[in-house]
Design an enzyme around this catalytic site. Structure first.
Site, PDB file in Angstrom:
ATOM      1  N   GLY A 103     -16.323  -1.491  -3.395  1.00  0.00           N
ATOM      2  CA  GLY A 103     -15.572  -0.522  -4.176  1.00  0.00           C
ATOM      3  C   GLY A 103     -16.281   0.797  -4.402  1.00  0.00           C
ATOM      4  N   GLY A 104     -17.209   1.152  -3.511  1.00  0.00           N
ATOM      5  CA  GLY A 104     -17.937   2.411  -3.619  1.00  0.00           C
ATOM      6  C   GLY A 104     -19.343   2.261  -4.168  1.00  0.00           C
TER       7      GLY A 104
ATOM      8  CE1 TYR B  56      -3.238  -2.826   0.106  1.00  0.00           C
ATOM      9  CE2 TYR B  56      -3.573  -2.450   2.441  1.00  0.00           C
ATOM     10  CZ  TYR B  56      -3.864  -3.142   1.293  1.00  0.00           C
ATOM     11  OH  TYR B  56      -4.810  -4.153   1.328  1.00  0.00           O
TER      12      TYR B  56
ATOM     13  CG  LEU C  98     -18.932   0.657   1.935  1.00  0.00           C
ATOM     14  CD1 LEU C  98     -18.504   2.097   2.154  1.00  0.00           C
ATOM     15  CD2 LEU C  98     -20.385   0.458   2.352  1.00  0.00           C
TER      16      LEU C  98
ATOM     17  CB  SER D 253     -14.418  -4.606  -1.025  1.00  0.00           C
ATOM     18  OG  SER D 253     -14.837  -3.655  -1.974  1.00  0.00           O
TER      19      SER D 253
ATOM     20  N   GLY E 212     -23.192   4.985  -2.307  1.00  0.00           N
ATOM     21  CA  GLY E 212     -23.975   6.022  -2.957  1.00  0.00           C
ATOM     22  C   GLY E 212     -23.172   6.783  -3.993  1.00  0.00           C
TER      23      GLY E 212
END
Length: 340
Positions: free
Chosen positions: A211-212, A55, A209, A207, A216
């Site tokens: 990856g977004g 990272y 969510l 993840s 929303g």
């Protein structure tokens, strides 16, 4: 924050694990702000922090190490190895003994600690015997540099193979697995999660969510392509029928969340951490605002009616877009089947 036992280790961890991938040039390059976010997570009761050597090229580990200085005993610290750390050197990656013994020292230095609580293989290796990897990791446990071992993105069969190798060779075993899991990516419910439960392993899923998709960020009325920071690829191609289906389901989930008195983010994270095979869900904020939006999910309990509605929208064991899977990919390539 109510803590959970990590597999059969006896270690108690929070249902939310702070993921540090976004700390550093990949996300938030303001070190002071990243450290404030980490401190806020710890103050909120999160005692589980996950990062990786790759990272931001090691910067994430450095930031985490600086943030937990003076609070090291309060943190169950996890990091990972395997991904390339030098694009020009094929030996600065993978699961070989040579690389593990070298890279663990680099991670310890960057994290400013004398031990890593959970050292994980970031991906399975198609060209390295699992006994090679486990043998090196076992030596690190016996040297006191590592407390526990884990895997990431292993298929069910790879998890079983590693467990068998540990028992037959008298090696330390993987006590955790880190797979992708969300309402939109439920493939691990069919095999991986039951396998972990049978072998008494903990899980820290990443993840939640998707990856977004469940934050929303992408909705039908604003389904623009993601920015470069989101690493655009097939899973974000809005012309894909599978992704169009995901947009439709996100709209339905947003309505369900509102009817339940929740945000979409709270619904998504709560869904993940309420599965009996999930120990902790990794949340990876880039900003303090994002972290604050994640924290309430730790206390949300979804009703049976809400869970049933989610199952109607996305059937158990289903991943709507196969491009969202990050495990088992090698087994599905033509060369691994019957094609030249």
């Amino acid at each position: 924050m109510q803590y959970r036992t990590l597999g059969r280790t006896g270690v108690q961890v929070s249902p939310l694990c702070l993921g540090a991938m976004m700390f550093g040039p990949w996300g938030n390059d303001d070190r002071a702000d990243a450290i404030r976010i980490i401190h806020r997570a710890l103050d909120a009761g999160i005692n589980f922090v996950d990062t990786a050597d790759v990272y931001s090229g090691g910067v994430s580990e450095e930031i985490v190490g600086e943030a937990i200085a003076g609070r090291r005993d309060d943190v169950f610290l996890a990091t990972k190895f395997f991904m390339p750390m030098d694009a020009d050197d094929p030996n600065q990656r993978g699961g070989s003994r040579r690389w593990i013994m070298r890279e663990v020292e680099n991670s310890l230095r960057r994290l400013n600690t004398d031990h890593i609580d959970l050292y994980q293989v970031h991906r399975p290796s198609p060209d390295t015997d699992v006994e090679e990897t486990l043998g090196a990791l076992t030596d690190l446990v016996r040297q006191g540099k590592v407390r526990y071992l884990g895997s990431s993105s292993y298929s069910g069969s790879q998890i079983v193979e590693a467990q068998w190798a540990s028992r037959s060779r008298n090696l330390e075993r993987f006590v955790t697995e880190q797979p992708p899991y969300s309402i939109l990516v439920r493939g691990i419910e069919e095999d991986v999660l039951p396998t972990l439960q049978r072998h008494g392993m903990g899980s820290l899923t990443y993840s939640p969510l998707s990856g977004g998709w469940l934050s929303g960020r992408w909705r039908k009325d604003a389904a623009a392509a993601p920015t470069s920071s989101a690493r655009p690829r097939a899973r974000f191609d809005m012309s894909s029928p599978a992704n169009q289906r995901k947009l439709d389901i996100v709209e339905e989930l947003a309505v369900l969340a509102e009817q339940s008195g929740l945000t979409l983010i709270e619904l998504a994270i709560a869904f993940v951490i309420r599965h009996p095979g999930v120990t902790s869900a990794i949340v990876g904020p880039r900003t303090m605002e994002q972290l604050e939006s994640y924290l309430p999910a730790a206390d949300v309990v979804l009703t049976a009616d809400v869970l049933d509605r989610i199952d109607e929208l996305v059937a158990p064991g289903t991943t709507l877009n196969p491009d969202d899977n990050s495990y088992g990919a090698a087994e599905l390539q033509p060369s691994a089947r019957r094609r030249p």
